[in-house]
Design an enzyme around this catalytic site. Structure first.
Site, PDB file in Angstrom:
ATOM      1  N   CYS A   1       0.807  -1.228   0.000  1.00  0.00           N
ATOM      2  CA  CYS A   1       0.000   0.000   0.000  1.00  0.00           C
ATOM      3  C   CYS A   1       0.837   1.274   0.000  1.00  0.00           C
ATOM      4  O   CYS A   1       0.329   2.345  -0.355  1.00  0.00           O
ATOM      5  CB  CYS A   1      -0.925   0.006   1.206  1.00  0.00           C
ATOM      6  SG  CYS A   1      -1.918  -1.494   1.351  1.00  0.00           S
TER       7      CYS A   1
ATOM      8  N   HIS B   1      -3.152   6.890   1.924  1.00  0.00           N
ATOM      9  CA  HIS B   1      -3.549   5.594   1.376  1.00  0.00           C
ATOM     10  C   HIS B   1      -5.014   5.357   1.698  1.00  0.00           C
ATOM     11  O   HIS B   1      -5.461   5.514   2.852  1.00  0.00           O
ATOM     12  CB  HIS B   1      -2.691   4.480   1.961  1.00  0.00           C
ATOM     13  CG  HIS B   1      -3.256   3.116   1.729  1.00  0.00           C
ATOM     14  ND1 HIS B   1      -3.658   2.684   0.484  1.00  0.00           N
ATOM     15  CD2 HIS B   1      -3.523   2.093   2.590  1.00  0.00           C
ATOM     16  CE1 HIS B   1      -4.135   1.456   0.577  1.00  0.00           C
ATOM     17  NE2 HIS B   1      -4.062   1.084   1.841  1.00  0.00           N
TER      18      HIS B   1
ATOM     19  N   ASN C   1     -10.195  -0.203  -1.245  1.00  0.00           N
ATOM     20  CA  ASN C   1      -8.747  -0.219  -1.029  1.00  0.00           C
ATOM     21  C   ASN C   1      -8.084  -0.847  -2.255  1.00  0.00           C
ATOM     22  O   ASN C   1      -8.193  -2.045  -2.490  1.00  0.00           O
ATOM     23  CB  ASN C   1      -8.433  -1.030   0.231  1.00  0.00           C
ATOM     24  CG  ASN C   1      -6.950  -1.076   0.561  1.00  0.00           C
ATOM     25  OD1 ASN C   1      -6.098  -0.821  -0.288  1.00  0.00           O
ATOM     26  ND2 ASN C   1      -6.635  -1.433   1.795  1.00  0.00           N
TER      27      ASN C   1
END
Length: 312
Positions: A113, A238, A268
């Site tokens: 990430c 993020h 995500n």
């Protein structure tokens, strides 16, 4: 030329949209349950005939077009991804081939990430050191391919997509010094492992780490750029979970900034999340040329990397 800057950005998402109602038909969940816990409404899911390098190439092509450049103008391609299926050729080489680049250096970075912000820092360093003049930086992941769709704790989170930036030499720096690191002893808190590989995480541990340990690190990234958090125009964290993004942004102290909340629409998307959200804000006109923007990635390996950039 003593610095580097982001010349342009671009993004791409697959056409298929998976809603919370759709997920309620797969696992024991509901729209209310998902929204209340992670803030996500929809996510885009790539089909079996849409590999990661295709997503990446679409985003890269948009960034190149926005910069007014041809593929041959790029001499280094960096792709941040943790969902590459094959070991070789790497994702960067496949993207370069799709775009018809003649002879760029090609490298992948797997920092999950935080991959895009690590790759952006690497591009900045390469340009400053004279190793490249123009760098294509892409974050791309197909999280749907490493997800157990019977596990409601993880399948409600993920989406697929890509985001890209073109980095080039500049007289004045438009990419601030990176602040990066990791917590290796907690690296297993976020995992993509096994055969076939599957995404798993210790949600509460990640939440506590992100909301308590990361705010001072993000503030230090601002200090390295010579700014106070209150000077920021935009914060792009993020896009892990809205319940992490909102308290983290608040604790950073970016009281005047627009905070990216693309997670609500995209889920995500791992390494794609920051460039995807940033590119959307640019496209929507929510950020102006020259505005200071904090990009801050965190997650897998419990790695983090952040820098303040100037909006192209």
């Amino acid at each position: 030329m003593n610095g580097s800057r982001i010349a342009a950005v671009g993004h791409y998402q697959p056409a298929k949209v998976l809603t919370n109602e759709d997920l309620a038909g797969l696992v024991d969940t509901s729209d209310e349950w998902i929204r209340s816990r992670v803030g996500i409404r929809t996510r885009h899911i790539a089909g079996p005939d849409e590999p990661v390098d295709e997503l990446a190439a679409h985003a890269a092509a948009k960034a190149l077009a926005a910069a007014g450049l041809a593929p041959a103008d790029i001499d280094l391609v960096l792709v941040a991804t943790s969902t590459a299926v094959d070991r070789s050729p790497n994702m960067a080489a496949r993207v370069a081939a799709r775009l018809g680049m003649p002879q760029p250096a090609t490298m992948d970075l797997n920092v999950v990430c935080a991959g895009f912000t690590h790759a952006l820092a690497t591009a900045d360093h390469a340009v400053r050191a004279g190793g490249a003049s123009r760098v294509l930086v892409v974050g791309a992941d197909k999280m749907s391919e490493v997800t157990d769709w019977s596990d409601r704790s993880t399948c409600v989170l993920v989406g697929d997509g890509a985001g890209a930036a073109v980095v080039e030499a500049a007289e004045e720096s438009g990419i601030g010094p990176v602040l990066w690191g990791s917590v290796p002893e907690m690296g297993n808190a976020v995992r993509i492992e096994g055969t076939p590989p599957r995404f798993a995480q210790e949600g509460q541990s990640v939440y506590r780490w992100a909301t308590t340990q990361l705010p001072p690190i993000a503030r230090r990234a601002c200090e390295r750029a010579g700014l106070e958090p209150a000077d920021l125009a935009v914060v792009v964290l993020h896009q892990a979970n809205l319940r992490i993004i909102e308290p983290l942004a608040q604790k950073i102290g970016a009281v005047n900034a627009v905070v990216a909340r693309d997670v609500t629409e995209s889920g995500n998307t791992s390494a794609a999340s920051i460039p995807l959200a940033f590119s959307k804000l640019v496209e929507q006109g929510a950020v102006s040329t020259g505005d200071p923007v904090l990009l801050f990635g965190f997650g897998g390996n419990l790695s983090y990397a952040g820098q303040v950039v100037r909006c192209p």
